[in-house]
Design an enzyme around this catalytic site. Structure first.
Site, mmCIF file in Angstrom:
data_model
loop_
_atom_site.group_PDB
_atom_site.id
_atom_site.type_symbol
_atom_site.label_atom_id
_atom_site.label_comp_id
_atom_site.label_asym_id
_atom_site.label_seq_id
_atom_site.Cartn_x
_atom_site.Cartn_y
_atom_site.Cartn_z
ATOM 1 C CG ASP A 93 -2.012 0.904 0.949
ATOM 2 O OD1 ASP A 93 -2.388 1.408 0.110
ATOM 3 O OD2 ASP A 93 -2.818 0.724 2.230
ATOM 4 C CG HIS A 94 -0.880 5.067 0.860
ATOM 5 N ND1 HIS A 94 -1.153 6.131 0.250
ATOM 6 C CD2 HIS A 94 -2.242 4.355 1.346
ATOM 7 C CE1 HIS A 94 -2.734 6.184 0.163
ATOM 8 N NE2 HIS A 94 -3.129 5.034 0.744
ATOM 9 N N GLY A 249 -9.748 4.669 1.645
ATOM 10 C CA GLY A 249 -10.614 5.249 2.802
ATOM 11 C C GLY A 249 -12.094 4.821 2.599
HETATM 12 ZN ZN LIG Z 1 -4.999 4.623 1.160
#
Ligand SMILES: [Zn+2]
Length: 340
Positions: A93-94, A249
């Protein structure tokens, strides 16, 4: 089973064509990994398990080494997914620009050695999050990483716009609200620089008011029609092509909001906060129900059946798995495993 690189693309394309999306579950341990995969299996859904840099650093224990933690999750994932009845894909992820050299590039290099000898890459996909850079610079760096990923048959996820809220210690309260909504012009620039698949496959985290974390209803104003406007702009410029979007999100979003986003081409929906809560809620339930077993009250010795971490860990895992299976139902991936 662990999805092959080709199966992962088939999963994403199947979702795009079929109007559904895969849950991508953030994990930070073997237990949360197992909870995610168990939830997918309970729903008969394929799925994506992902880890942030901070999650990987946590997983590495006292080493506090995100790279080692990510490699460890990949090793665990490859071993344990093999016994799963559904297809599992692994994703990081990120990854902000400051961690590219110490995290993303070494992971791609390790995958390069593996792919060269016929082994699967460590991860099926990686996110580069250049959303805090000017778009031109974000896309320049994304294009360079896309080249490397393409050579390994690995998918790159990029971000256009800014996801609000805070995740993994990144982000905060001060994002200007107009930056939470990307524009068709910016989305079109993504396609101009990165192509529409012919230069390598990518997933696009385009922001439409989505915010990391769990908030009371009404905090977030989602505008999924922004994603549709991007598809329309792309179709005019490159007829017949569509973006494959990622919804960051998603915690706290209604099934209707999720379905609207999927209708506009979202194929991957990240779920973190609600899965974390489901895990901890079940552990807390165990602690309250067995407080005189997990605690040595009044000079007692507690109850090994209650304080063995496997006892409350199994409940936490089951609680999170149920939430993951529910996500598969809402996103429409339930019952559609490519292994069926
Ligand atoms: Zn995210």
């Amino acid at each position: 089973m662990l999805a092959t690189a080709e199966q992962y693309l088939a999963m994403l394309d199947g979702a795009a064509a079929g109007g559904y999306a895969f849950p991508a579950i953030n994990v930070t341990s073997s237990q949360t990994f197992n909870a995610a995969v168990r939830g997918f299996a309970e729903a008969g859904s394929d799925g994506i398990v992902q880890i942030t840099f901070g999650g990987a650093r946590y997983l590495s224990g006292p080493a506090q080494d995100g790279l080692a933690g990510a490699r460890a999750l990949a090793a665990l994932g490859h071993e344990l997914a093999a016994g799963s009845p559904i297809a599992v894909a692994l994703h990081t992820d990120h990854c902000p620009p400051e961690h590219v050299d110490g995290f993303l590039r070494p992971l791609l290099a390790a995958s390069g050695y593996r792919v060269a000898r016929g082994a699967p890459a460590l991860f099926h996909s990686h996110m580069f999050d250049g959303s805090n850079l000017p778009l031109g610079e974000n896309l320049r760096r994304s294009a360079e990483l896309l080249d490397q990923c393409r050579a390994l048959n690995v998918v790159l996820e990029i971000e256009c716009g800014v996801v609000g809220g805070e995740e993994d210690g990144i982000g905060g309260e001060d994002t200007a609200s107009d930056r939470l909504y990307t524009t068709p012009e910016d989305l079109l620039r993504v396609a101009q620089v990165l192509g529409t698949g012919e230069r390598g496959r990518y997933l696009l985290a385009a922001t439409f008011g989505n915010v990391h974390g769990l908030y009371a209803p009404g905090h977030v104003r989602l505008r999924p029609e922004i994603l549709g406007a991007g598809q329309d702009a792309l179709d005019r410029a490159h007829p017949g092509t569509r973006f494959q979007y990622v919804f960051h999100g998603s915690s706290g979003s209604s099934p209707e909001e999720l379905q609207a986003a999927i209708g506009h081409g979202v194929v991957k929906v990240n779920l973190d906060s609600e899965a974390q809560y489901a895990f901890t809620r079940a552990a807390a339930g165990h602690m309250f129900a067995h407080y005189d077993g997990v605690l040595a009250v009044d000079g007692g010795v507690g109850d090994k059946r209650a304080y063995d971490p496997r006892a409350w860990g199994a409940e936490a895992e089951a609680g999170m798995a149920a939430r993951v299976a529910q996500a598969c139902e809402v996103l429409g991936s339930a019952g559609r495993s490519i292994t069926a």
